[in-house]
Design an enzyme around this catalytic site. Structure first.
Site, PDB file in Angstrom:
ATOM      1  N   THR A   1     -16.207  17.259  -7.183  1.00  0.00           N
ATOM      2  CA  THR A   1     -16.166  17.250  -8.657  1.00  0.00           C
ATOM      3  C   THR A   1     -16.878  15.979  -9.112  1.00  0.00           C
ATOM      4  O   THR A   1     -16.241  14.950  -9.340  1.00  0.00           O
ATOM      5  CB  THR A   1     -14.706  17.236  -9.158  1.00  0.00           C
ATOM      6  OG1 THR A   1     -13.965  16.322  -8.338  1.00  0.00           O
ATOM      7  CG2 THR A   1     -14.084  18.600  -9.078  1.00  0.00           C
TER       8      THR A   1
ATOM      9  N   ARG B   1      -5.209  13.605   0.318  1.00  0.00           N
ATOM     10  CA  ARG B   1      -5.062  12.154   0.158  1.00  0.00           C
ATOM     11  C   ARG B   1      -5.397  11.448   1.464  1.00  0.00           C
ATOM     12  O   ARG B   1      -4.723  10.526   1.885  1.00  0.00           O
ATOM     13  CB  ARG B   1      -3.650  11.804  -0.301  1.00  0.00           C
ATOM     14  CG  ARG B   1      -2.621  12.602   0.413  1.00  0.00           C
ATOM     15  CD  ARG B   1      -1.244  12.575  -0.028  1.00  0.00           C
ATOM     16  NE  ARG B   1      -0.841  12.008  -1.268  1.00  0.00           N
ATOM     17  CZ  ARG B   1       0.438  11.822  -1.542  1.00  0.00           C
ATOM     18  NH1 ARG B   1       1.336  12.175  -0.666  1.00  0.00           N
ATOM     19  NH2 ARG B   1       0.821  11.308  -2.687  1.00  0.00           N
TER      20      ARG B   1
ATOM     21  N   LYS C   1      -2.247  12.904  -8.185  1.00  0.00           N
ATOM     22  CA  LYS C   1      -3.415  12.540  -7.363  1.00  0.00           C
ATOM     23  C   LYS C   1      -4.250  11.492  -8.089  1.00  0.00           C
ATOM     24  O   LYS C   1      -4.635  10.461  -7.532  1.00  0.00           O
ATOM     25  CB  LYS C   1      -4.269  13.781  -7.103  1.00  0.00           C
ATOM     26  CG  LYS C   1      -5.649  13.498  -6.577  1.00  0.00           C
ATOM     27  CD  LYS C   1      -5.603  12.965  -5.170  1.00  0.00           C
ATOM     28  CE  LYS C   1      -6.969  12.530  -4.708  1.00  0.00           C
ATOM     29  NZ  LYS C   1      -6.933  12.014  -3.337  1.00  0.00           N
TER      30      LYS C   1
ATOM     31  N   ASN D   1      -4.988   7.061  -7.114  1.00  0.00           N
ATOM     32  CA  ASN D   1      -6.247   6.293  -7.033  1.00  0.00           C
ATOM     33  C   ASN D   1      -6.397   5.342  -8.205  1.00  0.00           C
ATOM     34  O   ASN D   1      -6.977   4.262  -8.057  1.00  0.00           O
ATOM     35  CB  ASN D   1      -7.429   7.255  -6.931  1.00  0.00           C
ATOM     36  CG  ASN D   1      -7.497   7.891  -5.541  1.00  0.00           C
ATOM     37  OD1 ASN D   1      -7.017   7.308  -4.573  1.00  0.00           O
ATOM     38  ND2 ASN D   1      -8.052   9.076  -5.453  1.00  0.00           N
TER      39      ASN D   1
ATOM     40  N   ARG E   1      -4.622   2.205  -7.509  1.00  0.00           N
ATOM     41  CA  ARG E   1      -5.398   1.349  -6.606  1.00  0.00           C
ATOM     42  C   ARG E   1      -6.521   0.636  -7.378  1.00  0.00           C
ATOM     43  O   ARG E   1      -6.737  -0.565  -7.221  1.00  0.00           O
ATOM     44  CB  ARG E   1      -5.995   2.209  -5.495  1.00  0.00           C
ATOM     45  CG  ARG E   1      -6.415   1.433  -4.276  1.00  0.00           C
ATOM     46  CD  ARG E   1      -6.327   2.318  -3.057  1.00  0.00           C
ATOM     47  NE  ARG E   1      -7.000   1.794  -1.905  1.00  0.00           N
ATOM     48  CZ  ARG E   1      -6.498   0.879  -1.073  1.00  0.00           C
ATOM     49  NH1 ARG E   1      -5.315   0.372  -1.322  1.00  0.00           N
ATOM     50  NH2 ARG E   1      -7.166   0.467  -0.033  1.00  0.00           N
TER      51      ARG E   1
ATOM     52  N   HIS F   1       5.979 -12.112  -1.476  1.00  0.00           N
ATOM     53  CA  HIS F   1       7.128 -11.545  -2.199  1.00  0.00           C
ATOM     54  C   HIS F   1       7.334 -10.112  -1.707  1.00  0.00           C
ATOM     55  O   HIS F   1       6.364  -9.349  -1.601  1.00  0.00           O
ATOM     56  CB  HIS F   1       6.839 -11.548  -3.707  1.00  0.00           C
ATOM     57  CG  HIS F   1       8.020 -11.138  -4.539  1.00  0.00           C
ATOM     58  ND1 HIS F   1       8.529  -9.857  -4.535  1.00  0.00           N
ATOM     59  CD2 HIS F   1       8.817 -11.848  -5.387  1.00  0.00           C
ATOM     60  CE1 HIS F   1       9.567  -9.799  -5.340  1.00  0.00           C
ATOM     61  NE2 HIS F   1       9.774 -10.985  -5.871  1.00  0.00           N
TER      62      HIS F   1
ATOM     63  N   GLY G   1     -16.412   1.244  -4.644  1.00  0.00           N
ATOM     64  CA  GLY G   1     -17.288   2.395  -4.378  1.00  0.00           C
ATOM     65  C   GLY G   1     -16.492   3.615  -3.983  1.00  0.00           C
ATOM     66  O   GLY G   1     -15.276   3.653  -4.145  1.00  0.00           O
TER      67      GLY G   1
ATOM     68  N   CYS H   1     -13.747   8.416  -5.003  1.00  0.00           N
ATOM     69  CA  CYS H   1     -12.355   8.651  -5.399  1.00  0.00           C
ATOM     70  C   CYS H   1     -11.867   7.560  -6.354  1.00  0.00           C
ATOM     71  O   CYS H   1     -11.698   7.786  -7.543  1.00  0.00           O
ATOM     72  CB  CYS H   1     -11.474   8.665  -4.153  1.00  0.00           C
ATOM     73  SG  CYS H   1     -12.153   9.681  -2.866  1.00  0.00           S
TER      74      CYS H   1
ATOM     75  N   TYR I   1     -19.755   2.265   1.233  1.00  0.00           N
ATOM     76  CA  TYR I   1     -18.864   1.759   0.176  1.00  0.00           C
ATOM     77  C   TYR I   1     -17.643   1.069   0.746  1.00  0.00           C
ATOM     78  O   TYR I   1     -16.921   0.353   0.052  1.00  0.00           O
ATOM     79  CB  TYR I   1     -18.478   2.884  -0.790  1.00  0.00           C
ATOM     80  CG  TYR I   1     -17.383   3.803  -0.318  1.00  0.00           C
ATOM     81  CD1 TYR I   1     -17.695   4.997   0.312  1.00  0.00           C
ATOM     82  CD2 TYR I   1     -16.046   3.500  -0.513  1.00  0.00           C
ATOM     83  CE1 TYR I   1     -16.699   5.854   0.734  1.00  0.00           C
ATOM     84  CE2 TYR I   1     -15.036   4.351  -0.084  1.00  0.00           C
ATOM     85  CZ  TYR I   1     -15.376   5.535   0.549  1.00  0.00           C
ATOM     86  OH  TYR I   1     -14.390   6.382   0.969  1.00  0.00           O
TER      87      TYR I   1
ATOM     88  N   ARG J   1     -21.557   6.687  -1.018  1.00  0.00           N
ATOM     89  CA  ARG J   1     -21.464   7.187  -2.399  1.00  0.00           C
ATOM     90  C   ARG J   1     -20.872   6.137  -3.326  1.00  0.00           C
ATOM     91  O   ARG J   1     -19.865   5.518  -3.020  1.00  0.00           O
ATOM     92  CB  ARG J   1     -20.619   8.467  -2.434  1.00  0.00           C
ATOM     93  CG  ARG J   1     -21.353   9.687  -1.879  1.00  0.00           C
ATOM     94  CD  ARG J   1     -20.465  10.911  -1.859  1.00  0.00           C
ATOM     95  NE  ARG J   1     -19.447  10.808  -0.799  1.00  0.00           N
ATOM     96  CZ  ARG J   1     -18.561  11.783  -0.577  1.00  0.00           C
ATOM     97  NH1 ARG J   1     -18.537  12.853  -1.346  1.00  0.00           N
ATOM     98  NH2 ARG J   1     -17.703  11.664   0.404  1.00  0.00           N
TER      99      ARG J   1
HETATM  100  N1  SAJ Z   1     -11.431  -1.906  -2.264  1.00  0.00           N
HETATM  101  C1  SAJ Z   1     -11.350  -3.203  -2.766  1.00  0.00           C
HETATM  102  N2  SAJ Z   1     -10.188  -3.890  -2.607  1.00  0.00           N
HETATM  103  C2  SAJ Z   1      -9.107  -3.354  -1.978  1.00  0.00           C
HETATM  104  C3  SAJ Z   1      -9.211  -2.017  -1.481  1.00  0.00           C
HETATM  105  C4  SAJ Z   1     -10.382  -1.317  -1.632  1.00  0.00           C
HETATM  106  O1  SAJ Z   1     -12.310  -3.734  -3.329  1.00  0.00           O
HETATM  107  O2  SAJ Z   1      -8.087  -4.030  -1.850  1.00  0.00           O
HETATM  108  C5  SAJ Z   1     -12.665  -1.137  -2.457  1.00  0.00           C
HETATM  109  C6  SAJ Z   1     -13.293  -0.695  -1.155  1.00  0.00           C
HETATM  110  O3  SAJ Z   1     -14.193  -1.683  -0.684  1.00  0.00           O
HETATM  111  C7  SAJ Z   1     -14.044   0.560  -1.567  1.00  0.00           C
HETATM  112  C8  SAJ Z   1     -13.185   1.121  -2.685  1.00  0.00           C
HETATM  113  O4  SAJ Z   1     -12.339   0.060  -3.123  1.00  0.00           O
HETATM  114  O5  SAJ Z   1     -15.320   0.243  -2.095  1.00  0.00           O
HETATM  115  C9  SAJ Z   1     -12.328   2.330  -2.295  1.00  0.00           C
HETATM  116  O6  SAJ Z   1     -11.853   2.134  -0.971  1.00  0.00           O
HETATM  117  P1  SAJ Z   1     -10.389   2.688  -0.563  1.00  0.00           P
HETATM  118  O7  SAJ Z   1     -10.231   2.512   0.879  1.00  0.00           O
HETATM  119  O8  SAJ Z   1      -9.376   2.091  -1.440  1.00  0.00           O
HETATM  120  O9  SAJ Z   1     -10.379   4.219  -0.997  1.00  0.00           O
HETATM  121  P2  SAJ Z   1     -11.118   5.547  -0.511  1.00  0.00           P
HETATM  122  O10 SAJ Z   1     -11.942   5.982  -1.676  1.00  0.00           O
HETATM  123  O11 SAJ Z   1     -11.778   5.416   0.795  1.00  0.00           O
HETATM  124  O12 SAJ Z   1      -9.878   6.531  -0.342  1.00  0.00           O
HETATM  125  C10 SAJ Z   1      -8.937   6.634  -1.402  1.00  0.00           C
HETATM  126  C11 SAJ Z   1      -7.554   6.597  -0.783  1.00  0.00           C
HETATM  127  N3  SAJ Z   1      -6.576   6.552  -1.840  1.00  0.00           N
HETATM  128  C12 SAJ Z   1      -5.662   5.560  -1.823  1.00  0.00           C
HETATM  129  O13 SAJ Z   1      -5.665   4.683  -0.974  1.00  0.00           O
HETATM  130  C13 SAJ Z   1      -4.665   5.582  -2.950  1.00  0.00           C
HETATM  131  C14 SAJ Z   1      -7.348   7.840   0.038  1.00  0.00           C
HETATM  132  O14 SAJ Z   1      -6.006   7.908   0.511  1.00  0.00           O
HETATM  133  C15 SAJ Z   1      -7.615   9.067  -0.825  1.00  0.00           C
HETATM  134  O15 SAJ Z   1      -7.409  10.273  -0.108  1.00  0.00           O
HETATM  135  C16 SAJ Z   1      -9.048   9.022  -1.294  1.00  0.00           C
HETATM  136  O16 SAJ Z   1      -9.191   7.836  -2.106  1.00  0.00           O
HETATM  137  C17 SAJ Z   1      -9.325  10.252  -2.107  1.00  0.00           C
HETATM  138  O17 SAJ Z   1      -9.962  11.168  -1.519  1.00  0.00           O
HETATM  139  O18 SAJ Z   1      -8.849  10.339  -3.222  1.00  0.00           O
END
Ligand code: SAJ
Length: 432
Positions: A89, A157, A209, A213, A216, A247, A260, A263, A317, A325
């Site tokens: 999407t 997820r 869902k 994200n 995060r 904490h 990046g 999601c 990413y 992506r």
């Molecule tokens: N990032 C940061 N700081 C952090 C964590 C991540 O800058 O503390 C950045 C990473 O470098 C990256 C981006 O955020 O560029 C996303 O990375 P990620 O590992 O947080 O997430 P994704 O996109 O690989 O996967 C997420 C996950 N969702 C959560 O952790 C809540 C995954 O479980 C989901 O299934 C996925 O999105 C999805 O498909 O929605």
């Protein structure tokens, strides 16, 4: 009570990062899986058990299920008891959800539907998409929704890099448009999910869902905003995060060069589009995270004169995956080149890129004035003990992911979100 029926045929539409691993897992657990994709090359490759997706364990599992004839690929669906939609999407220019793929996937299965079939949407969508858009298409095709055809939303997820494991062990949200749809869907996932199966309605499932994200993204923005505040009050943000996280109920995330992926960087917009007026925090978090690439470019400018050579380490990413992506690296590279820097790029995982030449590490580092680490690939951990002064013109590392282990070579100048402030603090205290 729900009749106990054998749902052994499943057609899965969309064979990407989620659809293909999901197809393989269903096939490994005894289902006859037909994977459908509108990309003929992907379909032909999959028939030969070939895939472009680098995911641990996927190639072996795919080879196994193809050889067992448990998984087939086609550009057309076929009659099945269960249909799953796992297409992408993407975003429209205004960042709202483009549902083109979801709608065409639904259209493609309608001719094959029969009473009693179940449709499961796994693609991440704005709230109410399942019941209002897919539901309406089923009704317009002459079926009684929730009676003839069952429909549910079940968000995936999984973490890229650990997908096959998380598909089995993660808890799953099962969001039926009615009770019977939820119960039928439970039976589908019960065949392989070892995590908890949590029942709810389709809208709550869609929204949960997006909130996972968005939670995060907001927390990453908090860490990135702390980095900016640290410039003003001259503290080490990584130290402060580590202290605060002592904490038991605090979990401040890590700052970085931007957010990046398809999601975290995207899902918040699917909430914003539904209520722009009340989603101020979510919008501000997106703005903060989207400002980080330029923040990093400014840091580079303060370290290397414009005529310098910059080596960018990491197009993906996130670390240890080949997925680029929405990677912030692309914006940073473009900005640095626009400013007049010579930029050389390297990444051990990303092969196909949109227009960026990817060099091997050694070649990219040669004669460079700065190693700009933008992705926490494990290969970069040991850069600190390389004789960079023999390879680079000026041996300096700017590590935006805090991935480099101890700096053994004293000639290498190492900078991360912490050390630039320590340097300033040292300068400052030196005057007292
Ligand atoms: N990032 C940061 N700081 C952090 C964590 C991540 O800058 O503390 C950045 C990473 O470098 C990256 C981006 O955020 O560029 C996303 O990375 P990620 O590992 O947080 O997430 P994704 O996109 O690989 O996967 C997420 C996950 N969702 C959560 O952790 C809540 C995954 O479980 C989901 O299934 C996925 O999105 C999805 O498909 O929605």
């Amino acid at each position: 009570m729900e009749e106990d029926f054998k749902m052994k045929n499943i057609t899965i539409i969309g064979l990407g990062y989620i659809g293909l691993p999901t197809s393989v897992i269903f096939a490994k657990h005894g289902w006859n899986v037909l994977g459908v994709d509108n990309n003929k090359t992907i379909v032909e490759d999959l028939k030969q058990a070939k895939t472009f997706i680098e995911e641990p364990g996927l190639q072996e599992a795919l080879t196994e299920v193809v050889s067992l004839n448990r998984f087939n690929a086609s550009i057309h669906p076929k009659e099945s008891e269960v249909f799953m939609i796992a297409v992408s999407t993407p975003q429209n220019m205004d960042n709202s959800a483009n549902l083109r793929n979801v709608i065409s996937a639904t259209k493609s299965i309608i001719p094959y539907l029969k009473k009693g079939d179940l449709i499961i949407l796994e693609s991440t969508v704005p709230p109410r998409t399942t019941i209002d858009i897919i539901g309406e298409m089923i009704v317009n095709a002459g079926f009684a929704l929730g009676k003839d055809i069952y429909l549910s939303f079940c968000p995936e997820r999984v973490l890229p890099g650990d997908i096959l494991n998380e598909l089995v062990y993660n808890n799953r949200i099962i969001g039926g448009i009615n009770e019977k749809s939820t119960l039928k869907t439970l039976k589908v996932y019960e065949t392989f999910v070892k995590g908890k199966l949590i029942e709810t309605d389709s809208v709550s499932a869609e929204m949960s869902k997006l909130m996972e994200n968005t939670y995060r993204d907001v927390n990453i923005a908090l860490a990135n905003e702390l980095v900016k505040i640290s410039e003003t009050i001259e503290i080490d943000p990584l130290e402060v995060i580590s202290l605060a996280n002592e904490h038991p109920r605090v979990n401040i995330h890590q700052p970085g060069p931007g957010v990046g992926g398809h999601c975290i960087a995207v899902d918040p917009y699917f909430i914003i589009e539904k209520d722009i007026k009340h989603s101020q925090l979510i919008q501000n978090a997106r703005e903060i995270n989207e400002s980080m690439p330029m923040f990093i470019v400014e840091k580079v400018r303060s370290i290397v004169p414009i005529s310098g050579i910059i080596t960018v380490l990491g197009l993906a990413y996130k670390g240890n995956v080949d997925d680029d992506r929405n990677s912030p690296s692309y914006e940073i590279i473009k900005e640095l080149e626009t400013l007049g820097y010579e930029v050389k790029v390297t990444d051990p995982y990303v092969k196909e890129t949109n227009g960026v030449e990817v060099l091997l590490l050694e070649e990219a580092m040669e004669n460079s004035d700065l190693l700009l680490i933008l992705t926490d690939h494990k290969e970069y951990k040991s850069l600190g003990n390389m004789n960079l002064d023999k390879i680079m013109r000026t041996p300096v590392i700017l590590d935006t992911k805090n991935i480099v282990n101890k700096i053994e070579n004293t000639k290498t100048k190492y900078i991360n979100f912490s050390s630039m402030h320590k340097e300033k603090i040292l300068e400052k205290t030196a005057n007292y």
